[in-house]
Scaffold this motif. Sequence first.
Motif, PDB file in Angstrom:
ATOM      1  N   GLY A   1       6.482  -7.548  -9.263  1.00 42.12           N
ATOM      2  CA  GLY A   1       5.912  -8.168  -8.072  1.00 42.12           C
ATOM      3  C   GLY A   1       4.610  -7.580  -7.598  1.00 42.12           C
ATOM      4  O   GLY A   1       4.118  -7.944  -6.534  1.00 42.12           O
ATOM      5  N   GLN A   2       4.020  -6.673  -8.371  1.00 41.28           N
ATOM      6  CA  GLN A   2       2.819  -5.986  -7.881  1.00 41.28           C
ATOM      7  C   GLN A   2       1.556  -6.807  -8.101  1.00 41.28           C
ATOM      8  O   GLN A   2       1.326  -7.324  -9.179  1.00 41.28           O
ATOM      9  CB  GLN A   2       2.673  -4.636  -8.586  1.00 41.28           C
ATOM     10  CG  GLN A   2       1.484  -3.830  -8.081  1.00 41.28           C
ATOM     11  CD  GLN A   2       1.533  -2.404  -8.563  1.00 41.28           C
ATOM     12  OE1 GLN A   2       2.563  -1.750  -8.449  1.00 41.28           O
ATOM     13  NE2 GLN A   2       0.438  -1.917  -9.111  1.00 41.28           N
ATOM     14  N   VAL A   3       0.760  -6.898  -7.048  1.00 42.40           N
ATOM     15  CA  VAL A   3      -0.569  -7.495  -7.135  1.00 42.40           C
ATOM     16  C   VAL A   3      -1.552  -6.387  -6.812  1.00 42.40           C
ATOM     17  O   VAL A   3      -1.477  -5.776  -5.741  1.00 42.40           O
ATOM     18  CB  VAL A   3      -0.738  -8.667  -6.134  1.00 42.40           C
ATOM     19  CG1 VAL A   3      -2.160  -9.204  -6.187  1.00 42.40           C
ATOM     20  CG2 VAL A   3       0.273  -9.761  -6.428  1.00 42.40           C
ATOM     21  N   SER A   4      -2.442  -6.113  -7.751  1.00 40.81           N
ATOM     22  CA  SER A   4      -3.406  -5.032  -7.592  1.00 40.81           C
ATOM     23  C   SER A   4      -4.819  -5.578  -7.528  1.00 40.81           C
ATOM     24  O   SER A   4      -5.139  -6.569  -8.180  1.00 40.81           O
ATOM     25  CB  SER A   4      -3.326  -4.055  -8.776  1.00 40.81           C
ATOM     26  OG  SER A   4      -2.023  -3.566  -8.934  1.00 40.81           O
ATOM     27  N   LEU A   5      -5.636  -4.928  -6.748  1.00 37.82           N
ATOM     28  CA  LEU A   5      -7.065  -5.207  -6.714  1.00 37.82           C
ATOM     29  C   LEU A   5      -7.741  -3.873  -6.966  1.00 37.82           C
ATOM     30  O   LEU A   5      -7.739  -2.993  -6.105  1.00 37.82           O
ATOM     31  CB  LEU A   5      -7.484  -5.782  -5.361  1.00 37.82           C
ATOM     32  CG  LEU A   5      -8.957  -6.164  -5.228  1.00 37.82           C
ATOM     33  CD1 LEU A   5      -9.352  -7.189  -6.277  1.00 37.82           C
ATOM     34  CD2 LEU A   5      -9.225  -6.713  -3.838  1.00 37.82           C
ATOM     35  N   GLY A   6      -8.240  -3.716  -8.199  1.00 37.28           N
ATOM     36  CA  GLY A   6      -8.758  -2.409  -8.593  1.00 37.28           C
ATOM     37  C   GLY A   6      -7.623  -1.408  -8.595  1.00 37.28           C
ATOM     38  O   GLY A   6      -6.593  -1.641  -9.210  1.00 37.28           O
ATOM     39  N   GLN A   7      -7.791  -0.326  -7.871  1.00 41.40           N
ATOM     40  CA  GLN A   7      -6.758   0.708  -7.823  1.00 41.40           C
ATOM     41  C   GLN A   7      -5.885   0.612  -6.583  1.00 41.40           C
ATOM     42  O   GLN A   7      -5.134   1.533  -6.274  1.00 41.40           O
ATOM     43  CB  GLN A   7      -7.412   2.088  -7.898  1.00 41.40           C
ATOM     44  CG  GLN A   7      -8.116   2.297  -9.213  1.00 41.40           C
ATOM     45  CD  GLN A   7      -8.773   3.664  -9.303  1.00 41.40           C
ATOM     46  OE1 GLN A   7      -8.701   4.473  -8.395  1.00 41.40           O
ATOM     47  NE2 GLN A   7      -9.416   3.922 -10.424  1.00 41.40           N
ATOM     48  N   THR A   8      -5.972  -0.508  -5.876  1.00 47.19           N
ATOM     49  CA  THR A   8      -5.208  -0.689  -4.649  1.00 47.19           C
ATOM     50  C   THR A   8      -4.116  -1.730  -4.844  1.00 47.19           C
ATOM     51  O   THR A   8      -4.362  -2.803  -5.390  1.00 47.19           O
ATOM     52  CB  THR A   8      -6.139  -1.161  -3.503  1.00 47.19           C
ATOM     53  OG1 THR A   8      -7.187  -0.207  -3.356  1.00 47.19           O
ATOM     54  CG2 THR A   8      -5.384  -1.304  -2.203  1.00 47.19           C
ATOM     55  N   VAL A   9      -2.904  -1.415  -4.398  1.00 50.85           N
ATOM     56  CA  VAL A   9      -1.815  -2.371  -4.420  1.00 50.85           C
ATOM     57  C   VAL A   9      -1.964  -3.251  -3.183  1.00 50.85           C
ATOM     58  O   VAL A   9      -1.919  -2.770  -2.056  1.00 50.85           O
ATOM     59  CB  VAL A   9      -0.441  -1.673  -4.423  1.00 50.85           C
ATOM     60  CG1 VAL A   9       0.681  -2.712  -4.329  1.00 50.85           C
ATOM     61  CG2 VAL A   9      -0.284  -0.817  -5.657  1.00 50.85           C
ATOM     62  N   ILE A  10      -2.169  -4.542  -3.390  1.00 51.57           N
ATOM     63  CA  ILE A  10      -2.347  -5.497  -2.307  1.00 51.57           C
ATOM     64  C   ILE A  10      -1.001  -6.032  -1.833  1.00 51.57           C
ATOM     65  O   ILE A  10      -0.775  -6.229  -0.653  1.00 51.57           O
ATOM     66  CB  ILE A  10      -3.243  -6.680  -2.760  1.00 51.57           C
ATOM     67  CG1 ILE A  10      -4.607  -6.175  -3.215  1.00 51.57           C
ATOM     68  CG2 ILE A  10      -3.362  -7.736  -1.678  1.00 51.57           C
ATOM     69  CD1 ILE A  10      -5.414  -5.505  -2.135  1.00 51.57           C
ATOM     70  N   LYS A  11      -0.104  -6.268  -2.778  1.00 55.01           N
ATOM     71  CA  LYS A  11       1.206  -6.832  -2.460  1.00 55.01           C
ATOM     72  C   LYS A  11       2.199  -6.326  -3.485  1.00 55.01           C
ATOM     73  O   LYS A  11       1.872  -6.181  -4.661  1.00 55.01           O
ATOM     74  CB  LYS A  11       1.124  -8.366  -2.493  1.00 55.01           C
ATOM     75  CG  LYS A  11       2.392  -9.073  -2.093  1.00 55.01           C
ATOM     76  CD  LYS A  11       2.175 -10.580  -2.040  1.00 55.01           C
ATOM     77  CE  LYS A  11       3.451 -11.269  -1.580  1.00 55.01           C
ATOM     78  NZ  LYS A  11       3.249 -12.716  -1.432  1.00 55.01           N
ATOM     79  N   GLY A  12       3.415  -6.087  -3.049  1.00 50.30           N
ATOM     80  CA  GLY A  12       4.431  -5.577  -3.965  1.00 50.30           C
ATOM     81  C   GLY A  12       5.547  -6.548  -4.253  1.00 50.30           C
ATOM     82  O   GLY A  12       6.468  -6.237  -5.005  1.00 50.30           O
ATOM     83  N   SER A  13       5.495  -7.748  -3.652  1.00 58.92           N
ATOM     84  CA  SER A  13       6.627  -8.668  -3.788  1.00 58.92           C
ATOM     85  C   SER A  13       6.213 -10.080  -4.213  1.00 58.92           C
ATOM     86  O   SER A  13       6.841 -11.055  -3.810  1.00 58.92           O
ATOM     87  CB  SER A  13       7.381  -8.743  -2.458  1.00 58.92           C
ATOM     88  OG  SER A  13       6.510  -9.201  -1.434  1.00 58.92           O
ATOM     89  N   ALA A  14       5.194 -10.184  -5.032  1.00 60.35           N
ATOM     90  CA  ALA A  14       4.759 -11.504  -5.518  1.00 60.35           C
ATOM     91  C   ALA A  14       5.786 -12.056  -6.504  1.00 60.35           C
ATOM     92  O   ALA A  14       6.472 -11.302  -7.196  1.00 60.35           O
ATOM     93  CB  ALA A  14       3.401 -11.394  -6.198  1.00 60.35           C
TER      94      ALA A  14
END
Length: 190
Positions: A30-43
């Motif tokens: 469920g992880q959505v990353s933008l570069g080295q940042t986790v934006i969302k963990g439940s996609a």
Amino acid sequence: MQGKDAFPGWHGTTIIGVKKGGKVVLAGDGQVSLGQTVIKGSARKVRRLTPSAAPGARDVVCGFAGSTADAFTLLERLEKKLEAASGQLARAAVELAKDWRMDKYLRNLEAMLIVTDGRDLFVLTGAGDVLEPEHGIAAVGSGGNYALAAARALMDSDLDAEAIARKAMAIAAEICVYTNGNITVETIDG
């Protein structure tokens, strides 16, 4: 970098499909990353498509890695192809892959798909590929190779398809920083 040239550098997700014992299981993190940042963990990167109204058409489950907007565009196109092909997944997948490779707009979409109707299991790419994986396992995304290796090692065990997919995803999540342990699982009978 655009189109198919971008595939090797993707950092995004892990999707696995496991076919065993008359069932196919697709699982995705469920992880959505933008570069080295986790934006969302439940996609939710694994979902059931709207079934075709054609007689005898089967449900289709799809998992995607890459750009979410691009993947949704491809999923919509796949649903239309399934409707036009009377629910025949292989035919719809080939038609989508042809369009994806040839259409100026579609060929820039950066995503990979794993699709199954319980009988067939395919990996679809923007390079025009419709691949039926060996050993009943398909995996894509940044943690795909870790999940694939883990699942292959587990295939001869007594574990069912879902248990193999879950264990493989857990291993990928421990190794790949772009994959988390928040797993979505969809099962479909063969």
